[in-house]
Design a protein around this motif. Structure first.
Motif, PDB file in Angstrom:
ATOM      1  N   MET A 182      20.473 -52.249  76.303  1.00  0.00           N
ATOM      2  CA  MET A 182      20.651 -53.478  77.067  1.00  0.00           C
ATOM      3  C   MET A 182      21.986 -53.450  77.803  1.00  0.00           C
ATOM      4  N   VAL A 183      21.956 -53.905  79.042  1.00  0.00           N
ATOM      5  CA  VAL A 183      23.144 -53.885  79.897  1.00  0.00           C
ATOM      6  C   VAL A 183      23.745 -55.292  79.945  1.00  0.00           C
ATOM      7  N   ASN A 184      25.029 -55.383  79.662  1.00  0.00           N
ATOM      8  CA  ASN A 184      25.749 -56.651  79.783  1.00  0.00           C
ATOM      9  C   ASN A 184      26.171 -56.802  81.238  1.00  0.00           C
ATOM     10  N   PHE A 185      25.330 -57.460  82.020  1.00  0.00           N
ATOM     11  CA  PHE A 185      25.560 -57.473  83.462  1.00  0.00           C
ATOM     12  C   PHE A 185      26.004 -58.849  83.956  1.00  0.00           C
ATOM     13  N   LYS A 186      26.717 -58.818  85.084  1.00  0.00           N
ATOM     14  CA  LYS A 186      27.082 -60.056  85.788  1.00  0.00           C
ATOM     15  C   LYS A 186      25.948 -60.514  86.678  1.00  0.00           C
ATOM     16  N   ASN A 187      25.385 -59.539  87.406  1.00  0.00           N
ATOM     17  CA  ASN A 187      24.379 -59.847  88.408  1.00  0.00           C
ATOM     18  C   ASN A 187      23.298 -58.778  88.450  1.00  0.00           C
ATOM     19  N   GLU A 188      22.104 -59.176  88.814  1.00  0.00           N
ATOM     20  CA  GLU A 188      21.050 -58.227  89.173  1.00  0.00           C
ATOM     21  C   GLU A 188      20.966 -58.217  90.694  1.00  0.00           C
ATOM     22  N   LEU A 189      21.099 -57.036  91.264  1.00  0.00           N
ATOM     23  CA  LEU A 189      21.186 -56.866  92.709  1.00  0.00           C
ATOM     24  C   LEU A 189      20.049 -55.961  93.184  1.00  0.00           C
ATOM     25  N   ALA A 190      19.851 -55.904  94.487  1.00  0.00           N
ATOM     26  CA  ALA A 190      18.882 -54.967  95.056  1.00  0.00           C
ATOM     27  C   ALA A 190      19.324 -54.577  96.462  1.00  0.00           C
ATOM     28  N   VAL A 191      19.022 -53.329  96.807  1.00  0.00           N
ATOM     29  CA  VAL A 191      19.266 -52.824  98.157  1.00  0.00           C
ATOM     30  C   VAL A 191      17.986 -52.152  98.633  1.00  0.00           C
TER      31      VAL A 191
END
Length: 385
Positions: A182-191
């Motif tokens: 599991m990733v402790n992320f700030k944001n989920e992004l896409a390009v």
């Protein structure tokens, strides 16, 4: 080659909403289309020149479908790649190329591709069967919690589950799978990267995605992402690196995590138009569907800049509702400035099924986000009583 008002024929495997929106562009340019889907009520059936009913996973059906088209593309990854490979060998142009599609179709193979090509991604373990996971945990090879993903046939949040306890393993299918840290992320992004048959490459702005916690589906796509320029630059560089190694043709949507330390990790990719690019229909100079057509036909790629801030809201079936669909309060959202609904043409709703989306455009991002929330709270996708 003359594509417009000619005998040229574009084949599309998959007749869902992505194909339907692709057909907006082929009809605009008078490009002849042939579409296949397993459902007689597929959204594409009313907008293509020729509709074929058939299984996307059956070798003979896919092979027969592709023999009389000039270029063959997809709107869903779950197709018979062996048939596509034979068509390629016989001279049919297939985009994305089958080599790229084979890599992407299987999430385990996809993750190995990232590690082999030094693309940053979360640590993972690969299992031939889900039943092997319990032994791995018992022997210290895997730690809870983790994200379980079916290696194949996952779609729209299906085939993905956060495993926090041993109890969470009980109802999972016993299939080839991966377990991701599991990733402790700030944001989920896409390009979204566009790569044309002639080798030209361009990218769309980085978008930010907000997910529904239960359905594991995107609720909102926000463009541009509310992130620092350095993070946006890093996300674009990682997406371009994936594209370079993948050597796809068409669109490649690269889903990313922004960690707490502002590192960028690749989650997964899709070699086609993508939910994260729907905002572009109203907000961009060139929408993603037109860009995909441009890319696979080797035409000049269009400008990817946004004309205005855009937010997309997914319309999904309400919980507790299955049956003939009714869209409640549509008139209310049509009264709002800068709001455009897209209804996909699926007559039957069920909980969390993607039934449409709404785009909100505004010069002011914070105002657009407030309107998007209002839209989400207003329109309801229910079944007839």
């Amino acid at each position: 080659m003359n594509f417009f008002s000619s005998d040229f024929k574009l084949g599309i495997l998959g007749g869902g909403q992505l194909g339907k929106m692709m057909l907006y562009e082929t009809r605009k340019w008078d490009i002849q289309t042939k579409v296949m889907d397993a459902s007689p009520e597929a959204p594409c059936r009313i907008a293509c020149d020729e509709f074929v009913l058939g299984s996307l996973l059956d070798f003979d059906t896919v092979y027969s479908f592709g023999k009389d088209v000039d270029v063959l593309t997809i709107e869903i990854e779950n197709v018979n790649v062996d048939a596509l490979e034979k068509l390629e060998q016989e001279g049919i142009t297939v985009y994305p190329p089958t080599k790229a599609l084979r890599t992407i179709q299987n999430k385990a193979t996809q993750k190995l591709f990232y590690t082999d090509n030094d693309v940053p991604t979360s640590p993972f373990s690969r299992f031939a069967y889900t039943s092997e996971i319990e032994d791995s945990i018992a022997n210290g090879g895997l730690n809870l919690p983790f994200v379980w993903k079916s290696a194949q046939f996952g779609y729209d949040g299906q085939g993905v589950k956060v495993v926090r306890t041993m109890e969470d393993l009980k109802d999972l299918p016993n299939v080839e799978c991966i377990a991701e840290e599991m990733v402790n992320f700030k944001n989920e992004l896409a390009v979204i990267v566009a790569r044309s048959a002639s080798g030209n490459i361009t990218t769309y702005p980085v978008v930010e995605m907000e997910f529904h916690p239960e359905a594991n589906q995107v609720e909102y796509v926000i463009c541009p992402a509310r992130i620092d320029d350095n993070v946006a630059r890093k996300a674009t560089e990682v997406a371009l690196k994936v594209s370079e190694h993948m050597q796809h043709v068409g669109l490649l949507a690269v889903e990313l995590f922004q960690t707490q330390d502002d590192e960028i990790l690749v989650n997964e990719v899709a070699p086609r138009p993508h939910n994260s690019g729907h905002y572009s229909i109203e907000a961009s100079y060139t929408n993603q569907f037109e860009q995909h057509i441009r890319a696979i036909l080797g035409l000049p790629l269009g400008k990817t800049d946004s004309k205005v801030a855009g937010i997309m809201v997914n319309l999904v079936g309400a919980e507790g509702h299955t049956g003939n669909v009714v869209y409640e309060n549509m008139e209310d959202i049509l009264e709002m400035d800068g709001v455009t609904p897209h209804i996909y043409g699926k007559k039957q709703t069920r909980p969390f099924r993607k039934m449409g989306h709404v785009t909100i455009v505004d010069e002011d991002m914070s105002r657009a986000r407030k309107v998007a929330q209002h839209v989400k709270e207003t329109i309801q996708v229910k079944s007839k009583k």
